[in-house]
Design a protein around this motif. Structure first.
Motif, PDB file in Angstrom:
ATOM      1  N   MET A 411      48.229   4.013 -12.966  1.00  0.00           N
ATOM      2  CA  MET A 411      48.935   3.036 -12.138  1.00  0.00           C
ATOM      3  C   MET A 411      48.954   3.475 -10.673  1.00  0.00           C
ATOM      4  SD  MET A 411      52.084   2.109 -14.709  1.00  0.00           S
ATOM      5  CE  MET A 411      52.803   0.927 -13.580  1.00  0.00           C
ATOM      6  N   ALA A 412      49.006   4.796 -10.424  1.00  0.00           N
ATOM      7  CA  ALA A 412      49.013   5.308  -9.052  1.00  0.00           C
ATOM      8  C   ALA A 412      47.688   5.047  -8.345  1.00  0.00           C
ATOM      9  CB  ALA A 412      49.319   6.805  -9.050  1.00  0.00           C
ATOM     10  N   ALA A 413      46.632   4.785  -9.117  1.00  0.00           N
ATOM     11  CA  ALA A 413      45.330   4.490  -8.509  1.00  0.00           C
ATOM     12  C   ALA A 413      45.358   3.186  -7.725  1.00  0.00           C
ATOM     13  CB  ALA A 413      44.247   4.441  -9.594  1.00  0.00           C
ATOM     14  N   ARG A 414      46.415   2.371  -7.908  1.00  0.00           N
ATOM     15  CA  ARG A 414      46.522   1.129  -7.136  1.00  0.00           C
ATOM     16  C   ARG A 414      46.580   1.382  -5.635  1.00  0.00           C
ATOM     17  NH1 ARG A 414      51.453  -1.858 -10.359  1.00  0.00           N
ATOM     18  NH2 ARG A 414      50.501  -1.960 -12.434  1.00  0.00           N
ATOM     19  N   SER A 415      47.041   2.556  -5.247  1.00  0.00           N
ATOM     20  CA  SER A 415      47.176   2.856  -3.818  1.00  0.00           C
ATOM     21  C   SER A 415      45.834   3.154  -3.160  1.00  0.00           C
ATOM     22  CB  SER A 415      48.119   4.049  -3.611  1.00  0.00           C
ATOM     23  OG  SER A 415      47.583   5.226  -4.189  1.00  0.00           O
ATOM     24  N   ILE A 416      44.767   3.257  -3.945  1.00  0.00           N
ATOM     25  CA  ILE A 416      43.430   3.513  -3.401  1.00  0.00           C
ATOM     26  C   ILE A 416      42.852   2.194  -2.892  1.00  0.00           C
ATOM     27  CG2 ILE A 416      41.109   4.344  -3.947  1.00  0.00           C
ATOM     28  CD1 ILE A 416      42.371   6.125  -6.083  1.00  0.00           C
ATOM     29  N   GLU A 417      42.369   2.201  -1.661  1.00  0.00           N
ATOM     30  CA  GLU A 417      42.000   0.959  -0.996  1.00  0.00           C
ATOM     31  C   GLU A 417      40.765   0.296  -1.604  1.00  0.00           C
ATOM     32  OE1 GLU A 417      42.596   3.783   0.535  1.00  0.00           O
ATOM     33  OE2 GLU A 417      44.377   3.443   1.789  1.00  0.00           O
ATOM     34  N   GLN A 418      39.718   1.077  -1.875  1.00  0.00           N
ATOM     35  CA  GLN A 418      38.446   0.499  -2.289  1.00  0.00           C
ATOM     36  C   GLN A 418      38.416   0.192  -3.787  1.00  0.00           C
ATOM     37  OE1 GLN A 418      37.954   0.098   1.052  1.00  0.00           O
ATOM     38  NE2 GLN A 418      35.865  -0.105   0.313  1.00  0.00           N
TER      39      GLN A 418
END
Length: 670
Positions: A411-418
């Motif tokens: 879920m924290a991967a949502r903060s990755i832009e691309q």
């Protein structure tokens, strides 16, 4: 009940304030992107609901978590806003503040981290900010709760927050376009402040454009935007329309900061800069991180965690087990009940609880590194390595979170832009050694590598990272060929974590493990015990004639080349899909181990050092647990990618374990 939205840049203390104002606890970390979805809580004083939105730098989203904030503001209508800004980074934070003021809702400005600003020699005049912006400005230190009482008192009546009167002039060309868009939208229901909508449309905000497409014919609106852009070009302004709007805001912000900030006492080199000169050094930074991680594992598994786990083991196998046996005898319990409780429940669940001290110590140290601000530096250090593999350094933060549990890490991967980086991180996250796998490593390390337990366990964590990077390179080359990657990360100031914050963070990470012990592991232990207790011949059969043995025997031939082709080993892998902790509880039941020493003795007779390494590698790499599979499906919105993640992990686990065991045999290892 009124709703109040909490908005601000990443890592400005929004979630800390949210926890204080609502008496709840959400995960807090000293890096950007900790909050990845909106959180809702009730204010202490019962005045309404507080919505904690993900940190955003502007209302123009670059990542999925930023899109959550922009979508909330356009689709829902909070009665008021609390905008949290970092007093030590005021100029950068005020860009979002202006966009929020244009939203038109009553707004309270929380001037947070005034202690950090003061330590840097920066003085912020709240009265000047308040006079220029026309809103209430409250100095805060959200981490300690300073000023939060005043916030609560104002929120008791949302009418106590004055309406926003702020209006920034963007030049005649843009103002004419704004007026034209407002005329087009004035009869459209369900929209917030029309001037704000017009500005967001002129800035080419994709969330706003998509929202408007469902309500009006946007062709006329887009024509107005294009005409405005043409007018700017005619005036020979070398800026796009979004750049012009941003430039106008920045000019105003700089003039406001000149009036409100006193930096005459600002120190040329603060503590953060001095530490960064060493910890982010080009050559020394990465070796220092490796030293820190090794010390972390030595503390967790040798110096502190090991003795504590021995105490827990003695407590479970001694007073708890003996007391339960005596009580059952006193109550005249049947042999079935006796075996179920002692061998099934205490043997299964107790065998996992032995490792709780080590798991909590690991989480405590990781929480310290997170809240200190060091983890963001590690992302910077890892960026060049990860970039060569097809990712950027920002993905390293979800990987670190994955050491606790893969579910919040994905879920924290949502903060990755691309999108490419986000998908790659999601697919590779199951290779990170979560706390559920840790009991397996600790069990086998204690049996076969008693003098090098920390090194043995650390090698499993390193193996997961190495294979994640290798597969990242492969997937980037063949699955995401033409997609680029960018790296943007904010380095927060170093700070000494508070004991309260550390304890709460450690507990929140560790209680999930305890919750599993009382639910999934308990249920799994009972089911596994029943399968070992019953067989085709009836109940209370010999273990080798049980349903569990028959089931494991079907899998055993496939595992023979890997060095652990026994029905006992095979029986642990399938329930391990539900939760990896069940692997150890299953072994406790199969081997009727009264304590960890008994289980270790049994393990040493079935496995060899070489086959134990092969087994640990298989547990590390094979199919993600059920909860992880569920969140992969949710985040990717694709069964194709979900089954792909399950499939490649099984193939990888089998291949690696095969190479380890067969290669070791060729080299003469045992």
């Amino acid at each position: 009940m009124s709703s109040i939205a909490l908005v601000g840049n990443p890592n400005t203390g929004k979630t800390s304030l949210f926890n204080t104002l609502t008496s709840s606890y959400e995960y807090v970390g000293n890096w950007a992107g900790v909050t990845v979805e909106k959180k809702v809580g009730s204010l202490k004083n019962g005045a309404g609901k507080l919505i904690d939105l993900p940190g955003i730098y502007s209302l123009h989203p670059l990542s999925r978590d930023e899109g959550v904030a922009a979508q909330y503001l356009i689709e829902e209508s909070p009665e008021a806003l609390i905008n949290i800004v970092d007093a030590s980074q005021l100029e950068r934070n005020l860009l979002l503040t202006l966009q929020l003021l244009e939203y038109g809702k009553p707004t309270l400005l929380g001037l947070n981290m005034i202690d950090v600003a003061k330590a840097r020699g920066i003085h912020v005049n709240a009265e000047i900010l308040q006079a220029h912006l026309g809103i209430t400005v409250l100095p805060l230190v959200a981490r300690t709760g300073k000023g939060t009482g005043q916030v609560l008192s104002i929120l008791e009546k949302s009418s106590a927050i004055p309406p926003v009167t702020f209006k920034l002039f963007y030049g005649e060309v843009v103002e004419e376009a704004i007026s034209s868009i407002i005329k087009e939208l004035q009869h459209t229901p369900g929209l917030p402040t029309l001037r704000w909508v017009a500005l967001q449309l002129l800035e080419q905000n994709p969330v706003i454009l998509q929202f408007l497409k469902t309500r009006v014919d946007t062709s006329r609106l887009l024509t107005i935007c294009a005409a405005c852009q043409s007018e700017l070009q005619i005036k020979k302004l070398a800026l796009t329309l979004p750049q012009w709007i941003r430039s106008t805001r920045m000019d105003y912000i700089r003039s406001l900061c000149d009036a409100a900030l006193d930096t005459t006492a600002q120190k040329p080199h603060n503590l953060t800069e001095r530490l960064d000169s060493l910890l982010t050094h080009r050559f020394l930074g990465l070796p220092l991180f490796i030293v820190f991680m090794y010390a972390l594992f030595k503390t967790t598994f040798d110096w502190v965690g090991g003795p504590l786990s021995d105490l827990v083991d003695g407590l479970i196998s001694g007073p708890i087990s003996d007391g339960t046996v005596s009580m059952l005898q006193y109550l005249g319990a049947s042999n079935f009940t006796h075996a179920l409780i002692v061998d099934g429940i205490i043997g299964g669940v107790g065998g996992v609880l032995v490792f709780v001290p080590q798991i909590f110590i690991l989480f405590l140290i990781i929480s310290f590194l997170e809240d200190s601000g060091y983890m963001a530096r590690v992302c910077l250090l890892m960026d060049s390595t990860m970039e060569r593999m097809g990712l950027n350094g920002k993905a390293f933060i979800p990987f670190i979170i994955g050491f606790g549990c893969n579910v919040p890490a994905i879920m924290a991967a949502r903060s990755i832009e691309q999108p490419k980086d986000r998908m790659l991180t999601t697919l590779l996250m199951p290779l990170m050694s979560c706390s559920a796998r840790l009991p397996v490593y600790l069990l086998f390390a204690a049996v076969f590598f008693p003098e090098r337990q920390a090194t043995a366990v650390l090698s499993m964590y390193v193996m997961g990272i190495v294979f994640a990077l290798i597969l990242c390179k492969v997937f980037s080359k063949y699955l995401f060929k033409n997609e680029s990657s960018i790296f943007i990360i904010e380095l927060p100031p170093y700070r000494l974590p508070q004991i309260k914050t550390l304890s709460r963070s450690t507990w929140e990470k560790g209680k999930g493990f305890l919750r599993k012990a009382g639910t999934i592991i308990l249920a799994g232990s009972v089911i596994i015990w029943l399968m070992s207790y019953a067989g085709p011949g009836g109940f209370d059969v010999a273990m080798d004639n049980s349903f569990l043995a028959k089931f494991g025997g079907m899998i055993a031939p496939l595992l023979e080349p890997l060095g652990f082709g026994t029905w006992q080993a095979g029986s642990t892998l399938v329930p391990g899909f539900l939760a990896k902790e069940v692997v150890v509880s299953t072994m406790n039941i199969i081997y009727h181990a009264p304590d960890s020493a008994g289980l270790e003795s049994q393990i040493s007779q079935v496995f060899t050092p070489l086959s134990s390494i092969s087994f640990m590698a298989f547990i590390l790499l094979y199919i993600p647990c059920l909860a992880t599979v569920g969140v992969i499906k949710k985040e990717t919105a694709s069964w194709k990618w979900t089954f792909f993640s399950m499939g490649y992990s099984v193939v990888l686990a089998y291949s690696v374990s095969l190479i380890i065991f067969q290669g070791g045999k060729l080299l003469g290892w045992s």
